[in-house]
Write an enzyme that holds these catalytic residues in place. Sequence first.
Site, PDB file in Angstrom:
ATOM      1  N   CYS A   1       9.838 -53.518  24.324  1.00 40.07           N
ATOM      2  CA  CYS A   1      11.442 -54.829  24.498  1.00 40.07           C
ATOM      3  C   CYS A   1      12.179 -54.644  24.998  1.00 40.07           C
ATOM      4  O   CYS A   1      13.563 -53.011  24.889  1.00 40.07           O
ATOM      5  CB  CYS A   1      10.830 -55.739  23.314  1.00 40.07           C
ATOM      6  SG  CYS A   1       9.177 -56.244  22.136  1.00 40.07           S
TER       7      CYS A   1
ATOM      8  N   ASP B   1       2.602 -55.372  15.080  1.00 46.74           N
ATOM      9  CA  ASP B   1       3.127 -54.668  13.778  1.00 46.74           C
ATOM     10  C   ASP B   1       4.656 -55.144  13.974  1.00 46.74           C
ATOM     11  O   ASP B   1       5.019 -54.512  12.383  1.00 46.74           O
ATOM     12  CB  ASP B   1       3.928 -53.147  14.684  1.00 46.74           C
ATOM     13  CG  ASP B   1       4.047 -53.172  15.716  1.00 46.74           C
ATOM     14  OD1 ASP B   1       4.161 -53.731  16.754  1.00 46.74           O
ATOM     15  OD2 ASP B   1       4.728 -51.874  16.087  1.00 46.74           O
TER      16      ASP B   1
END
Length: 621
Positions: free
Chosen positions: A2, A96
């Site tokens: 990201c 996660d």
Amino acid sequence: MCGISGFYNLNRQQVDHSVLHNMLRTQSHRGPDSSGIFYNNHIGLAHNRLSLLDLSDNGKQPFENEDYVLIYNGEVYNFLDLKKDLPNINYKSTSDTEVLFHYLIYHGIEKTLSKIQGMFAFAWYNKKQDKLYLVRDKIGIKPLFYGVDKNNCLWFSSELKAIHKVAEFDPDSIQMLFSSIGGIAEKSRHKTLWKNLFTLSPGHFVKVENSSIQKVQYFSINSYVNEKEYNRLNNLSIKDVTSEFETIFDKAVKQLLISDAPMGAFISGGIDSSLIASHASKHQSDLKLFTANILGKYSEFSDAQKVAKHLNRDLFHYDFEKSMGIRDLAHVTWHYESPITVHFNALPFSNVSQLAREHKVKAVLTGEGADELFLGYPRLLTRRYNKIIRTPYSMLDKIYSVIPTLKRYMNSSEGSTGLTQLFQLATQGFSRQLLREEGLEAYGFLKNKDQVEQYLSIQMINEGIVSLLWRNDRMGMMHSIESRFPFLDESVMAFALNLPTKFKIGRTKRFHNYKHPFLTDKHIVRKLGEKSLPESLYRKKKNGFPLYGTRDMRVENKFLHNGVFSNLFQLTNYQIDYMINNSKPYHIALIAMFEVWGKLFLEKREISEVDELNQKYLKII
């Protein structure tokens, strides 16, 4: 995975929330799947998502409750184990990120950082205490930049251009001066080409509290070194060590394959990427392989084909012609954010990343780290021949030492000539020298010769791997591709840094490499390769992704006329002409790489405009 970005005004003054949207747009290539913001007057956090775990909207960020906010870039590979240390929680996702969020809440920043394994950069904000943490992983796989502007506002992001989009930072002329010598910008562990704008050092976090900023080191790679473990490995046979390495490495590869999106592997035909592909294929039946075919004398395509055929996997390739180096230079430099003086192979790398994205892959395994940890660079092996190579000089040095004035006359480094190198080291804050002292101390239980040679792996992780990680991150994420590195898994690194050099440098009667004819690099890696790869692959010498590049580039004088470089040195066009006509073409090419960067980031020209100049005045012969 990201892109993250944001701000914190240290005067607690309001900042317009529109800057977050500008930062999101600038980094949209890092996370095209979704985006989100948290905003509260003096603080703002923004997130671009590349979804790899839990592809649903449940994995969107920022992750937030009434007390905390998290934006996160990366992968925590042991998140399922971390779940066991948490109370019963009604998770809304299988990501996660959510596990990291709750672990930070229940265990705090220090314990969390001691437990999580993976690659990451994240911002963690405590709303009630108005406390912000910016964190980067242990060896700096994921990027994070931060700096305080003239308005006393702290800005941070995964890429420099997102900060430049919304804040003003002055260029650092000293850093720029040396940026063409060895790629200082992307090799630095903390500096950039901008004043007051820094790279967050690996293994560090920044705490922002009560309008003050504190930088804290939470990890040192030297902590992996363990005398007892070194001695244990030293007493094993090569067979037993290889078997142990196989278990550790295979587990690392399997762990790094965790993804809810399609994955692939970048291969070159070399031992490192071939070994990764071999082990990954055992655990993932639909693994796709990608490679760059550097057309001409540098092509290694036939070896990449051997790997694919041996593993019975599809191989997708990008044919890279030398003219494409100029064609793609402006666009790639924009994403690279630094003069491309070291890794010109970033250009075909970007094309292979685009190819992977076209085949719906979001993450790839790559071979970085093996050369650093297991001594794969020829210069690390030829050190053993230095005494022989330097014999003539050593004899002359002894003769000249009889007459000190003669020695000073003959040795140019005795004068001011060495200042150039001294200045170059100063631009990096003598970080490599200081890290060397710490690293050698970690191996203090060894004799001097063994100590120095054992330290080489730490040195290469501290220095050599930095620019490679920069290259892989930028060239992958420009096409929304995440790179993962099995050789940089924590268990592999701990094993490698305690592995005696005798298992890294092997002896052979074969003429393995003309640079070190009777020594084999990465001995333990090649021994493991024997178990799963054809002999032609596990014995293949290192080539280092060669291609036509800056050494083959020619620069027309007008490209540097009235440009960034001439302005920095206050040179007239007449003086620029003299410099070009009386210098090595390679040196001029490096200056041209700086000029391309400068036109984009200092003169703020459009990519298309710089591309037009490149096509007109630059050529690879």
